[in-house]
Design a protein around this motif. Structure first.
Motif, short mmCIF file in Angstrom:
data_model
loop_
_atom_site.label_atom_id
_atom_site.label_comp_id
_atom_site.label_asym_id
_atom_site.label_seq_id
_atom_site.Cartn_x
_atom_site.Cartn_y
_atom_site.Cartn_z
N PRO A 1 0.47 -1.05 0.12
CA PRO A 1 0.11 0.24 -0.46
C PRO A 1 0.53 1.44 0.20
O PRO A 1 2.08 1.65 0.60
CB PRO A 1 -0.73 -0.17 1.03
N GLY A 2 0.41 1.89 -0.83
CA GLY A 2 1.01 3.38 -0.83
C GLY A 2 2.17 4.33 -2.06
O GLY A 2 2.66 4.31 -2.03
N MET A 3 2.68 2.61 -2.18
CA MET A 3 3.25 2.76 -3.93
C MET A 3 3.07 3.76 -4.31
O MET A 3 4.26 4.42 -4.83
CB MET A 3 3.67 1.11 -4.28
N ASP A 4 2.16 4.02 -4.61
CA ASP A 4 2.06 4.99 -5.69
C ASP A 4 0.89 6.39 -5.29
O ASP A 4 1.10 7.64 -5.48
CB ASP A 4 0.95 4.55 -6.99
N ASP A 5 1.26 6.46 -3.95
CA ASP A 5 1.06 7.93 -3.15
C ASP A 5 1.92 8.65 -3.01
O ASP A 5 2.86 7.82 -1.63
CB ASP A 5 0.11 7.59 -2.01
N ASP B 1 2.42 10.59 -1.04
CA ASP B 1 2.67 11.43 0.74
C ASP B 1 2.30 10.35 1.97
O ASP B 1 1.93 9.85 2.70
CB ASP B 1 1.46 11.95 1.62
N ALA B 2 2.35 8.76 1.07
CA ALA B 2 2.75 7.60 1.70
C ALA B 2 4.02 7.88 2.60
O ALA B 2 3.91 6.91 3.61
CB ALA B 2 2.41 6.64 1.02
N PHE B 3 5.08 8.14 2.04
CA PHE B 3 5.89 8.09 3.15
C PHE B 3 5.95 9.45 4.55
O PHE B 3 6.54 8.67 5.60
CB PHE B 3 7.50 8.70 2.38
N TRP B 4 5.29 10.06 4.12
CA TRP B 4 5.23 10.47 5.45
C TRP B 4 4.13 10.36 6.39
O TRP B 4 4.72 10.27 7.68
CB TRP B 4 5.07 12.02 5.27
N GLY B 5 3.29 9.69 6.19
CA GLY B 5 2.34 8.53 7.16
C GLY B 5 2.77 7.38 7.50
O GLY B 5 1.95 7.43 8.42
N VAL B 6 3.60 6.90 6.53
CA VAL B 6 4.86 5.98 7.57
C VAL B 6 5.56 6.87 8.88
O VAL B 6 5.70 6.60 9.91
CB VAL B 6 5.82 5.09 6.81
N VAL B 7 6.27 7.98 8.08
CA VAL B 7 7.19 8.70 9.52
C VAL B 7 6.33 8.96 11.04
O VAL B 7 6.69 8.92 11.88
CB VAL B 7 7.46 10.00 9.17
#
Length: 333
Positions: A301-305, A307-313
């Motif tokens: 999930p989030g590979m194409d999003d 903003d996904a990196f900042w969500g993981v952070v």
């Protein structure tokens, strides 16, 4: 008269010789005269200080002084355990003193054998010993012991007095170590304490039998050993007993200080291990989460999003704070 020096001629065992005049003074005597000496006036006493490992000593003891062969062997041997015994009207003993020669440790004690029949006193050593030199310097100034018994008593007293200085030095080192910062010099302090403990054991090992030897002299010395000499020996015995107690106290103090340093070192190591465990406990879930999200398989999930990196952070930050709160409630921090 200046203090005499050792005889450097290896063919003669004499280090120094004196004829006591009974008034606190003495005159020098050469080895040739000392070998067949006889008192020329009442109260005269011959004192010769010999190097026992030079040739001819045992033969002179047996032939001129008529010392029995086993006793002569004892007087010239390296069997240096302190002891004393009476043989007829003669007193035979072995005493030990602190080794103050350069490079020596306090427990490296020097032995001194003695033989005395009241008119002639023979002391023997292998390594240099300062105590006989002190007494002969007193005799040369006219303030020395008047007879053989007083000379033996003074020898024992000065040997014991020198032991006290070694004990005082060890106690001073212990006091300095107690005031030192163990966090900066712990390893060096432990080495110095171990040295003090070894010194205490060495001194105790030699001083305890010396206590018995002096008691033997006080109790069984021949008639020429006068009552005041016995009283002086008794005082030396009491002083030696106090020094033995001081050694025990120094040894116990060293053990307590050593245990304290080791406990502090162990506590510091345990604290470091504990903190590493806490850090590992905090970052292990975070490592698991980042490792799980970092696998290279389809469907993550989030590979194409973008903003996904900042969500993981943010998720890792929330998890970090949650772990800190849990650890504090468990009183792990």
């Amino acid at each position: 008269m200046s203090e005499p020096t050792d005889d450097t001629e290896t063919h003669t065992p004499l280090l120094f010789g004196r004829v006591l005049d009974g008034q606190g003074g003495a005159r020098p005597i050469a080895w040739e005269e000392a070998q067949n000496w006889q008192p020329a006036a009442p109260g005269e006493v011959l004192w010769v200080h010999l190097c026992r490992n030079r040739p001819g000593v045992q033969q002179w003891l047996e032939n001129e002084l008529h010392v029995p062969e086993p006793t002569a062997e004892l007087l010239t041997s390296d069997q240096t355990r302190p002891r004393a015994f009476v043989e007829g009207e003669t007193l035979v003993g072995t005493l030990r003193g602190i080794n103050f020669n350069p490079g020596a440790e306090p427990e490296d004690m020097i032995s001194m054998q003695l033989w005395c029949d009241g008119n002639r006193l023979v002391t023997l050593r292998r390594h240099p010993l300062q105590t006989p030199r002190e007494i002969v310097a007193m005799l040369d100034r006219g303030i020395g012991p008047p007879d053989a018994g007083a000379t033996i008593t003074l020898l024992a007293e000065l040997l014991i007095t020198r032991m006290s200085q070694a004990i005082v030095d060890m106690n001073q080192v212990l006091d300095d170590l107690e005031d030192d910062d163990p966090d900066e010099h712990a390893e060096e302090m432990l080495k110095r304490i171990s040295t003090i403990r070894r010194n205490c054991l060495g001194l105790k090992r030699h001083m305890a039998p010396q206590h018995e030897a002096l008691e033997q002299i006080s109790r069984d010395a021949p008639y020429w050993f006068e009552d005041h000499d016995r009283r002086e020996i008794a005082e030396s015995i009491a002083r030696l007993r106090r020094y033995l107690d001081d050694i025990d106290i120094s040894k116990e103090s060293a053990v307590v200080l050593q245990d304290e340093l080791r406990a502090r070192s162990l506590a510091s190591s345990e604290h470091a291990t504990y903190m590493l465990t806490i850090v590992a406990g905090i970052f292990l879930p975070l490592s698991f989460l980042t490792g799980l999200l970092g696998i290279n398989v389809g469907g993550m999930p989030g590979m194409d999003d973008p903003d996904a990196f900042w969500g993981v952070v943010a998720l890792c930050g929330f998890l970090f704070i949650a772990l800190i709160v849990v650890f504090r409630r468990l009183r792990w921090l």
